[in-house]
Enzyme design. Structure first.
Site, PDB file in Angstrom:
ATOM      1  N   GLU A 109      -6.122   0.189  -4.096  1.00 42.85           N
ATOM      2  CA  GLU A 109      -4.834  -0.269  -3.986  1.00 42.85           C
ATOM      3  C   GLU A 109      -3.763   0.832  -4.401  1.00 42.85           C
ATOM      4  O   GLU A 109      -3.905   0.983  -5.350  1.00 42.85           O
ATOM      5  CB  GLU A 109      -4.756  -1.516  -4.810  1.00 42.85           C
ATOM      6  CG  GLU A 109      -5.647  -2.655  -4.736  1.00 42.85           C
ATOM      7  CD  GLU A 109      -5.229  -3.375  -3.430  1.00 42.85           C
ATOM      8  OE1 GLU A 109      -4.250  -3.104  -2.712  1.00 42.85           O
ATOM      9  OE2 GLU A 109      -6.031  -4.385  -3.186  1.00 42.85           O
ATOM     10  N   CYS A 162       4.144  -2.110  -6.782  1.00 41.50           N
ATOM     11  CA  CYS A 162       3.822  -1.562  -5.629  1.00 41.50           C
ATOM     12  C   CYS A 162       4.593  -2.248  -4.510  1.00 41.50           C
ATOM     13  O   CYS A 162       4.860  -1.756  -3.350  1.00 41.50           O
ATOM     14  CB  CYS A 162       2.432  -1.619  -5.514  1.00 41.50           C
ATOM     15  SG  CYS A 162       1.672  -2.967  -5.813  1.00 41.50           S
ATOM     16  N   GLU A 213       7.991   6.802  -1.616  1.00 39.44           N
ATOM     17  CA  GLU A 213       7.903   5.674  -2.471  1.00 39.44           C
ATOM     18  C   GLU A 213       8.656   6.101  -3.841  1.00 39.44           C
ATOM     19  O   GLU A 213       8.098   6.785  -4.475  1.00 39.44           O
ATOM     20  CB  GLU A 213       6.445   5.629  -2.836  1.00 39.44           C
ATOM     21  CG  GLU A 213       6.413   4.233  -3.784  1.00 39.44           C
ATOM     22  CD  GLU A 213       4.839   3.966  -4.358  1.00 39.44           C
ATOM     23  OE1 GLU A 213       4.341   5.018  -4.630  1.00 39.44           O
ATOM     24  OE2 GLU A 213       4.449   2.618  -4.625  1.00 39.44           O
ATOM     25  N   LYS A 260     -10.980   2.186 -17.192  1.00 35.50           N
ATOM     26  CA  LYS A 260     -10.027   3.233 -18.054  1.00 35.50           C
ATOM     27  C   LYS A 260      -8.621   2.899 -17.568  1.00 35.50           C
ATOM     28  O   LYS A 260      -7.986   3.238 -16.466  1.00 35.50           O
ATOM     29  CB  LYS A 260     -10.365   4.651 -17.416  1.00 35.50           C
ATOM     30  CG  LYS A 260      -9.496   5.783 -18.106  1.00 35.50           C
ATOM     31  CD  LYS A 260      -9.239   7.252 -17.512  1.00 35.50           C
ATOM     32  CE  LYS A 260      -8.030   7.170 -16.484  1.00 35.50           C
ATOM     33  NZ  LYS A 260      -6.851   6.869 -17.261  1.00 35.50           N
TER      34      LYS A 260
HETATM   35  P1  NAD Z   1      -1.419   7.197 -10.856  1.00 37.95           P
HETATM   36  O1  NAD Z   1      -2.235   7.638  -9.481  1.00 37.95           O
HETATM   37  O2  NAD Z   1      -0.949   8.711 -11.173  1.00 37.95           O
HETATM   38  O3  NAD Z   1      -2.515   7.207 -11.781  1.00 37.95           O
HETATM   39  C1  NAD Z   1      -3.371   5.965 -11.819  1.00 37.95           C
HETATM   40  C2  NAD Z   1      -4.600   6.030 -12.718  1.00 37.95           C
HETATM   41  O4  NAD Z   1      -5.301   7.090 -12.178  1.00 37.95           O
HETATM   42  C3  NAD Z   1      -4.268   6.378 -14.219  1.00 37.95           C
HETATM   43  O5  NAD Z   1      -5.017   5.772 -15.095  1.00 37.95           O
HETATM   44  C4  NAD Z   1      -4.558   7.852 -14.145  1.00 37.95           C
HETATM   45  O6  NAD Z   1      -4.942   8.387 -15.421  1.00 37.95           O
HETATM   46  C5  NAD Z   1      -5.741   7.758 -13.236  1.00 37.95           C
HETATM   47  N1  NAD Z   1      -5.932   9.134 -12.491  1.00 37.95           N
HETATM   48  C6  NAD Z   1      -5.096   9.951 -12.213  1.00 37.95           C
HETATM   49  N2  NAD Z   1      -6.073  11.170 -11.692  1.00 37.95           N
HETATM   50  C7  NAD Z   1      -7.268  10.727 -11.723  1.00 37.95           C
HETATM   51  C8  NAD Z   1      -8.354  11.285 -11.118  1.00 37.95           C
HETATM   52  N3  NAD Z   1      -8.354  12.539 -10.263  1.00 37.95           N
HETATM   53  N4  NAD Z   1      -9.362  10.691 -11.050  1.00 37.95           N
HETATM   54  C9  NAD Z   1      -9.549   9.549 -11.542  1.00 37.95           C
HETATM   55  N5  NAD Z   1      -8.510   8.940 -12.062  1.00 37.95           N
HETATM   56  C10 NAD Z   1      -7.382   9.519 -11.920  1.00 37.95           C
HETATM   57  O7  NAD Z   1      -0.604   6.090 -10.421  1.00 37.95           O
HETATM   58  P2  NAD Z   1       0.531   5.548 -11.707  1.00 37.95           P
HETATM   59  O8  NAD Z   1       1.711   6.519 -11.608  1.00 37.95           O
HETATM   60  O9  NAD Z   1      -0.286   5.249 -12.778  1.00 37.95           O
HETATM   61  O10 NAD Z   1       0.913   4.262 -11.062  1.00 37.95           O
HETATM   62  C11 NAD Z   1       1.966   4.195 -10.046  1.00 37.95           C
HETATM   63  C12 NAD Z   1       1.447   4.138  -8.618  1.00 37.95           C
HETATM   64  O11 NAD Z   1       0.405   2.744  -8.354  1.00 37.95           O
HETATM   65  C13 NAD Z   1       2.319   3.520  -7.574  1.00 37.95           C
HETATM   66  O12 NAD Z   1       2.086   4.512  -6.319  1.00 37.95           O
HETATM   67  C14 NAD Z   1       2.181   2.416  -7.077  1.00 37.95           C
HETATM   68  O13 NAD Z   1       2.632   1.894  -5.632  1.00 37.95           O
HETATM   69  C15 NAD Z   1       0.618   1.988  -7.416  1.00 37.95           C
HETATM   70  N6  NAD Z   1       0.159   0.757  -7.365  1.00 37.95           N
HETATM   71  C16 NAD Z   1      -0.012   0.239  -6.431  1.00 37.95           C
HETATM   72  C17 NAD Z   1      -0.535  -1.261  -6.380  1.00 37.95           C
HETATM   73  C18 NAD Z   1      -1.303  -1.789  -5.254  1.00 37.95           C
HETATM   74  O14 NAD Z   1      -1.924  -2.998  -5.404  1.00 37.95           O
HETATM   75  N7  NAD Z   1      -1.347  -1.352  -4.128  1.00 37.95           N
HETATM   76  C19 NAD Z   1      -0.244  -1.844  -7.719  1.00 37.95           C
HETATM   77  C20 NAD Z   1       0.513  -1.234  -8.684  1.00 37.95           C
HETATM   78  C21 NAD Z   1       0.567   0.196  -8.484  1.00 37.95           C
END
Ligand code: NAD
Length: 474
Positions: free
Chosen positions: A246, A280, A377, A173
């Protein structure tokens, strides 16, 4: 206008609702796709579960062949995928220091090929008169992959390829903000993979929730915010699903007094600002020794003022817009708040006028811990720069965060840096670079930046269960 369907059980699937995808450079809809729901999740998980039996039983060499074929498909469709990534994320085609969507698709190919080349055998740990003991690696079943919007295709590849390579089937997803490159990749992949082996369902949080809590899902790989990661961990606990998480970061960089300012500033700037800080493992807090503080600030400000900010479709653009309106408002708010609390702006500090979620690359000094711009962050084109006098103080400040993703040390004294690296609380430490990931080295967070690792054999092993088979001979 682009339109791609979901792919479930090898078929193109639509929905009675549509998702409109915005190009953050123009704020206009550039693509549409179906908006999935929990019925699509059910269909996709059932298909993945049915496909698992025959996919796991294939000879490993056949899976390797198919994964190499996926790399060729990515390669053959590179121009289209590159444009999709740029239009859905705003990330420039080329980007600052070559970190843009060409790199995103190129890295997707490289990671796919490397993962195909890995060995995934069993271990014979004893063969004596008494017993023969083998440790067998077996796939887990249906893997649920949930991806964020910042590197949509590359992160999808990081999830999907090792899961498939190990004999699992997948339902992915993507973020509803950036679904297009994933939808296209899965559509293309279905010319190579048997039906049901790789499925994609679009949707908001509730669709993700339906996926991660499904009883037939045995493993979740999630990349996104720490807050959502914690939520997913709770959902996974009902049936003790395996997890790779991650999550967010707030990476520190420490510049030691002997660093050669003119040699490091270009790399430093790119480490903090590529993809507008929306990576990230971007450098998020910079600690500079007082003896070279002014020189570092002047050099970074010179680069910030010369950087080309604009629509990522132009080949000369180095930095694009923020990916979405919410992220733009968050960054704007944090910068304004820091200024109100006494921060001095060395460059940027405000949005770029006109259409699009553009924010000028921003350098802040006179900032300290206790300000949100340092503690949180912020995930934007902003770098707070903090002066220190003793290295112990810098190490303590670098570690004083709930996050533990990456960190960097900038110095000519590599031995000293290696000693300091051992004391830094993060999953990766780079010396004289930052965020320099590679397909054969594990990448992951400690503390609240995540659980488990990705890449190489280390990452591949997160998609298998170990089974001990002991033949008793006496
Ligand atoms: P987010 O957590 O808002 O969303 C990520 C995904 O999770 C989306 O597809 C969203 O629709 C889904 N989602 C949201 N709530 C959910 C739930 N309750 N159950 C299942 N799925 C759900 O993150 P974002 O804003 O899309 O991305 C930015 C974040 O990602 C930043 O915090 C960044 O640091 C992190 N990130 C981490 C890494 C890593 O490797 N550590 C890499 C890239 C991004």
């Amino acid at each position: 206008m682009y339109h791609f369907s979901m792919t479930i059980d090898g078929e193109a699937v639509s929905s009675d609702q549509t998702l409109s995808v915005i190009n953050p450079s123009t704020e206009e809809v550039f693509a549409t796709c179906p908006l999935g729901n929990s019925a699509h999740v059910e269909q996709a998980v059932q298909a993945a579960d049915r496909a698992f039996t025959s996919w796991r039983e294939l000879d490993d060499s056949v899976r390797v062949e198919k994964i190499n074929a996926l790399a060729s498909i990515l390669e053959a469709n590179m121009p289209e995928l590159t444009q999709l990534v740029t239009q859905e994320t705003g990330k420039p085609i080329n980007g600052l220091n070559g970190i843009g969507s060409v790199m995103e698709v190129g890295a997707s190919i490289a990671w796919t090929q490397y993962t195909a080349s890995l060995a995934l055998g069993n271990d014979l740990i004893e063969d004596s008169d008494v017993a023969k003991v083998e440790v067998i690696r077996q796939p887990l079943g249906v893997v649920a992959s949930i991806t964020p919007w910042n590197w949509p295709l590359m992160i999808a590849i990081w999830h999907v390829i090792p899961a498939l390579r190990a004999g699992n089937t997948v339902v992915i997803k993507p973020s509803p903000l950036t679904p297009m490159s994933t939808l296209r990749f899965v559509e293309l992949a279905s010319s190579v993979l048997p039906a049901g082996v790789l499925n994609v369902v679009t949707g908001e949080a509730e669709v993700g929730e339906a996926l991660v809590s499904h009883s037939l899902v045995n493993k979740i790989v999630f990349t996104g915010s720490t807050q959502t990661g914690k939520h997913i961990m709770r959902s996974a606990s009902a049936s003790l699903k395996r997890l790779t998480l991650e999550l967010g970061g707030n990476d520190a960089g420490i510049i030691l007094p002997d660093a050669k300012v003119e040699d490091i500033t270009e790399k430093l700037f790119a480490a903090a600002f590529h993809n507008n800080g929306q990576t990230c493992a971007c450098l998020k807090r910079l600690y500079v020794h007082e003896s070279i503080f002014d020189d570092v600030c002047t050099a970074l400000a010179g680069i910030a003022q010369a950087v080309t900010v604009g629509d990522g479709m132009s080949e000369d653009t180095q930095l694009g817009p923020l990916q979405n309106a919410q992220q733009f408002s968050k960054v704007h708010h944090l910068v304004q708040e820091a200024i109100a609390q006494g921060a001095t702006v060395l460059a940027g500090g405000k949005p770029v006028e006109g259409k699009g979620f553009f924010f000028a690359p921003t350098l802040l000094v006179d900032v300290k811990h206790g300000m949100q711009i340092v503690d949180e962050e912020q995930f934007g084109p902003v770098l707070p720069i903090i002066k220190y006098s003793e290295i112990e103080e810098a190490i303590e400040l670098a570690n004083s965060t709930p996050y533990g993703l990456g960190a960097s040390l900038w110095t000519g004294d590599v031995e000293q840096a290696q000693r300091i690296a051992a004391r830094i609380e993060s999953g990766s430490v780079w010396i004289n670079d930052h965020g320099a990931i590679q397909p054969n080295a594990p990448f992951g967070g400690i503390k609240q930046s995540g659980l488990g690792v990705e890449f190489g054999e280390y990452g591949l092993h997160e998609y298998v269960a170990l089974k001990t088979v002991k033949v008793c001979k006496a």
